[in-house]
Write a protein that holds these residues in place. Sequence first.
Motif: not given
Length: 102
Positions: A52-53, A84, A78-82
Amino acid sequence: GKLAGVLGECKALAHLNLRNNQIGADGAGRLAAVLVKCKMLAHLNLRNNQIGAEGAGRLARVLGECTTLAHLDLVSNRISSVLKQRLRTAAETGPMALKLEL
């Protein structure tokens, strides 16, 4: 907790596969804290670990200090595009070319 503590003592560890172990954000944070001590680690597989984040952010903060890490797999976490993009930036600023799988 115990694995992260031992990893800092594994001076010759080159490959570590923790795929599908559900280490979560806490485990990723503990791992991030010792990654810089793993002077021979070239390949780290953390695919599908519910990082995760929070966990991804902790890893991003130390990537630039990992002098031997050549490959990091973070697919299915579950890593956001930001985050990433933050990881990509950290990988690009590190001491060697890091292949990053997101």
